[in-house]
Design a protein around this motif. Structure first.
Motif, PDB file in Angstrom:
ATOM      1  N   ARG A   8       0.848  -1.195   0.000  1.00 23.76           N
ATOM      2  CA  ARG A   8       0.000   0.000   0.000  1.00 23.76           C
ATOM      3  C   ARG A   8       0.883   1.244   0.000  1.00 23.76           C
ATOM      4  N   LEU A   9       0.952   1.876  -1.169  1.00 23.90           N
ATOM      5  CA  LEU A   9       1.812   3.040  -1.362  1.00 23.90           C
ATOM      6  C   LEU A   9       1.017   4.322  -1.606  1.00 23.90           C
ATOM      7  N   ILE A  10      -0.288   4.310  -1.340  1.00 24.02           N
ATOM      8  CA  ILE A  10      -1.038   5.557  -1.432  1.00 24.02           C
ATOM      9  C   ILE A  10      -0.551   6.476  -0.311  1.00 24.02           C
ATOM     10  N   ALA A  11      -0.142   7.680  -0.683  1.00 22.79           N
ATOM     11  CA  ALA A  11       0.552   8.561   0.263  1.00 22.79           C
ATOM     12  C   ALA A  11      -0.347   9.037   1.396  1.00 22.79           C
ATOM     13  N   SER A  12      -1.655   8.964   1.213  1.00 23.30           N
ATOM     14  CA  SER A  12      -2.586   9.456   2.225  1.00 23.30           C
ATOM     15  C   SER A  12      -3.177   8.335   3.072  1.00 23.30           C
ATOM     16  N   GLU A  13      -2.649   7.117   2.963  1.00 21.54           N
ATOM     17  CA  GLU A  13      -3.191   5.978   3.708  1.00 21.54           C
ATOM     18  C   GLU A  13      -2.159   5.382   4.658  1.00 21.54           C
ATOM     19  N   ASN A  14      -2.707   4.647   5.637  1.00 17.02           N
ATOM     20  CA  ASN A  14      -1.848   3.996   6.627  1.00 17.02           C
ATOM     21  C   ASN A  14      -2.632   2.854   7.265  1.00 17.02           C
ATOM     22  N   TYR A  15      -2.065   2.242   8.280  1.00 16.67           N
ATOM     23  CA  TYR A  15      -2.746   1.266   9.113  1.00 16.67           C
ATOM     24  C   TYR A  15      -2.827   1.840  10.528  1.00 16.67           C
ATOM     25  N   VAL A  16      -4.027   1.826  11.123  1.00 12.47           N
ATOM     26  CA  VAL A  16      -4.125   2.245  12.523  1.00 12.47           C
ATOM     27  C   VAL A  16      -3.897   1.041  13.422  1.00 12.47           C
ATOM     28  N   SER A  17      -3.631   1.307  14.680  1.00 12.91           N
ATOM     29  CA  SER A  17      -3.405   0.236  15.653  1.00 12.91           C
ATOM     30  C   SER A  17      -4.736  -0.395  16.055  1.00 12.91           C
ATOM     31  N   PRO A  18      -4.703  -1.612  16.614  1.00 20.78           N
ATOM     32  CA  PRO A  18      -5.937  -2.206  17.151  1.00 20.78           C
ATOM     33  C   PRO A  18      -6.601  -1.320  18.195  1.00 20.78           C
ATOM     34  N   ALA A  19      -5.812  -0.584  18.972  1.00 20.05           N
ATOM     35  CA  ALA A  19      -6.396   0.303  19.989  1.00 20.05           C
ATOM     36  C   ALA A  19      -7.207   1.415  19.345  1.00 20.05           C
ATOM     37  N   GLY A  64       4.937  28.214  15.723  1.00 17.24           N
ATOM     38  CA  GLY A  64       5.814  29.362  15.892  1.00 17.24           C
ATOM     39  C   GLY A  64       5.984  30.173  14.628  1.00 17.24           C
ATOM     40  N   HIS A  65       5.507  29.653  13.519  1.00 19.62           N
ATOM     41  CA  HIS A  65       5.570  30.366  12.236  1.00 19.62           C
ATOM     42  C   HIS A  65       4.175  30.621  11.670  1.00 19.62           C
ATOM     43  N   ALA A  66       3.333  29.597  11.646  1.00 19.26           N
ATOM     44  CA  ALA A  66       1.988  29.735  11.082  1.00 19.26           C
ATOM     45  C   ALA A  66       1.008  30.197  12.159  1.00 19.26           C
ATOM     46  N   ASP A  67       0.045  31.021  11.759  1.00 21.32           N
ATOM     47  CA  ASP A  67      -1.002  31.466  12.680  1.00 21.32           C
ATOM     48  C   ASP A  67      -1.972  30.334  12.994  1.00 21.32           C
ATOM     49  N   VAL A  68      -2.224  29.510  11.988  1.00 15.88           N
ATOM     50  CA  VAL A  68      -3.174  28.413  12.149  1.00 15.88           C
ATOM     51  C   VAL A  68      -2.656  27.210  11.361  1.00 15.88           C
ATOM     52  N   ILE A  69      -2.882  26.022  11.899  1.00 20.16           N
ATOM     53  CA  ILE A  69      -2.380  24.783  11.303  1.00 20.16           C
ATOM     54  C   ILE A  69      -3.543  23.813  11.205  1.00 20.16           C
ATOM     55  N   THR A  70      -3.757  23.259  10.024  1.00 19.50           N
ATOM     56  CA  THR A  70      -4.778  22.229   9.860  1.00 19.50           C
ATOM     57  C   THR A  70      -4.108  20.906   9.504  1.00 19.50           C
ATOM     58  N   THR A  71      -4.755  19.837   9.919  1.00 20.92           N
ATOM     59  CA  THR A  71      -4.233  18.521   9.555  1.00 20.92           C
ATOM     60  C   THR A  71      -5.324  17.476   9.645  1.00 20.92           C
ATOM     61  N   THR A  72      -5.244  16.485   8.805  1.00 19.41           N
ATOM     62  CA  THR A  72      -5.998  15.272   9.041  1.00 19.41           C
ATOM     63  C   THR A  72      -5.279  14.476  10.119  1.00 19.41           C
ATOM     64  N   THR A  73      -5.970  13.447  10.616  1.00 24.69           N
ATOM     65  CA  THR A  73      -5.376  12.669  11.703  1.00 24.69           C
ATOM     66  C   THR A  73      -4.990  11.261  11.265  1.00 24.69           C
ATOM     67  N   HIS A  74      -5.180  10.952   9.990  1.00 22.11           N
ATOM     68  CA  HIS A  74      -4.733   9.653   9.480  1.00 22.11           C
ATOM     69  C   HIS A  74      -3.382   9.872   8.778  1.00 22.11           C
ATOM     70  N   LYS A  75      -3.203   9.422   7.573  1.00 24.79           N
ATOM     71  CA  LYS A  75      -1.950   9.582   6.837  1.00 24.79           C
ATOM     72  C   LYS A  75      -0.757   9.231   7.746  1.00 24.79           C
ATOM     73  N   THR A  76       0.263  10.065   7.781  1.00 26.35           N
ATOM     74  CA  THR A  76       1.465   9.723   8.554  1.00 26.35           C
ATOM     75  C   THR A  76       1.245   9.750  10.063  1.00 26.35           C
ATOM     76  N   LEU A  77       0.175  10.406  10.541  1.00 26.69           N
ATOM     77  CA  LEU A  77      -0.080  10.463  11.981  1.00 26.69           C
ATOM     78  C   LEU A  77      -0.671   9.156  12.505  1.00 26.69           C
TER      79      LEU A  77
END
Length: 423
Positions: free
Chosen positions: A32-43, A220-233
């Protein structure tokens, strides 16, 4: 079998259960090499499948519009405090349903319809919600776009500065969906300050790398930061917004009541679990291994004559230009999928082809790193990618099936979180 098990689903709806099992097997068997995908833990899986999905919790902790929040409020508080701790942010909102609504909340907080906003052009690697024409953000706001240099494939900061000085945008976006190089947050911040713009960093792809110390942080640089919580996280399908204390109230008001009602509490719990995992020292090793794998894969692809946008990668993401290979991105992606390699077709900068039939492939190394693959496996992956692209050009389906079998054999030795073949 699943971890956690799904016996009730099998009993109540065998059709859905059968498809879930088939998807689990597919995820186990494929690289699985889709850059926006991952595996989450059982928890994380257990948290997102919990009874928290039964509870409605419109509002914020201590200020809900429904009773019965004695357990939900501490869960959301844990998620917020963990986000602030992992990223070093002054404020965090964990309620956005996904990345696009999180970005919409930024517009609602800091701009009015018709205002000028600036983001990276979609064909150059930006995201739809950074002001692209087919998105609501490109219809409701006056959008100006920057790109990359033709000679380097890297963001042209001189163009960013010139556009910002001329157009005076209310919001400047940095980050994107196909950016293989390190984002220079300090340079963007300097430009934003000069023109009085809010700097919004969209780190959806690299949030896990930032959390693990494998990419510079926008805090410390950006006023606001957005992110999804999957992908590399490596969390559930959700999103967060982080900001300075100055902008906390505006961000929260934009999320609720501005854009959405009650948060998805089961997702919030999954986010909290993923953030606890990201705070573990082992997560830093994981994040650096993602980058090491991507660098090794990029090197192996270059050695096989592939053209890579920007000549390589600094993060988890690689963008291949197939123009010289005589096959377009879509048929190549379909052939690779048959060959057991999952990625996506993608536009490349200055692509002469149409967006739905582009010249490129986008791939990333987060998921295969979770499975335990390391640099030593990347030349093998590059060889299979090379063979599959050649087979696509020749319509050699037998070779594609052969590659898929070889990949299944390799991956059988690397466990998949949340599922294992029945003995």
């Amino acid at each position: 079998m699943h971890q956690p098990a799904i016996p009730h689903l099998h009993a109540a709806d065998p059709d859905i259960a059968r498809l879930v099992e088939a998807e689990a097997r597919r995820q186990f068997d494929k690289a699985r090499l889709i850059a926006s995908e991952n595996y989450v833990s059982p928890a994380v899986l257990e948290a997102t499948g919990s009874v928290l999905t039964n509870k409605y919790s419109e509002g914020y902790c201590g200020r809900r519009y429904y009773e019965g929040q004695q357990n939900v409020d501490p869960i959301e508080t844990l998620a917020v405090e963990r986000a602030k701790g992992v990223f070093g942010a002054a404020h965090a909102n964990v309620q956005p349903y996904s990345g696009s609504p999180a970005n919409l909340a930024v517009y609602l907080a800091f701009a009015e319809p018709g205002d000028t906003v600036m983001g990276m052009s979609l064909p150059m690697g930006g995201h739809l919600t950074h002001g692209w024409s087919v998105s609501a953000t490109g219809r409701w706001f006056t959008s100006v776009r920057y790109g990359v240099r033709a000679d380097t494939g890297r963001i042209d900061l001189d163009e960013v500065r010139d556009l910002a000085r001329r157009e005076r945008p209310k919001i400047i976006w940095c980050g994107g969906t196909a950016v293989p190089r390190t984002i220079d947050f300090p340079a963007f911040a300097e430009i934003a300050r000069e023109v009085g713009a809010v700097l919004a960093a969209d780190v959806a792809h690299i949030a896990g790398l930032i959390a693990g110390g494998a990419h510079p942080s926008p805090v410390g640089h950006a006023d606001v930061i957005t992110t999804t919580t999957h992908k590399t996280l490596r969390g559930p399908r959700g999103a967060m917004i982080m900001s300075t204390a100055e902008h906390a109230a505006a961000v929260d008001k934009a999320v609720f009541p501005g854009l959405q009602g009650g948060p998805h509490n089961h997702t919030t719990a999954g986010i909290a679990v993923a953030l606890k995992e990201a705070a573990d020292p082992g997560f830093g090793a994981y994040a650096h291994q993602i980058v090491a794998n991507a660098a090794a894969l990029a090197t192996a692809l270059l050695e096989r004559g592939f053209d890579l946008v920007s000549g390589g990668t600094d993060n988890h993401l690689i963008l291949i230009d197939l123009t010289s290979r005589g096959v377009a991105g879509k048929p190549a992606a379909r052939a690779l999928d048959r060959a057991g390699i999952e990625l996506n077709h993608n536009t490349v900068p200055f692509d002469p082809r149409k967006p739905f039939d582009p010249s490129g492939l986008r791939l990333g190394t987060a998921a295969i790193t979770t499975r335990g693959l390391t640099e030593r496996h990347m030349p093998h992956l590059a060889a299979w990618i090379d063979e599959a692209v050649q087979a696509a050009a020749k319509q050699d389906e037998a070779r594609l099936d052969g590659i898929a079998a070889e990949i299944r054999e390799l991956l059988a030795a690397f466990p998949m979180p949340g599922w294992a073949p029945t003995p």
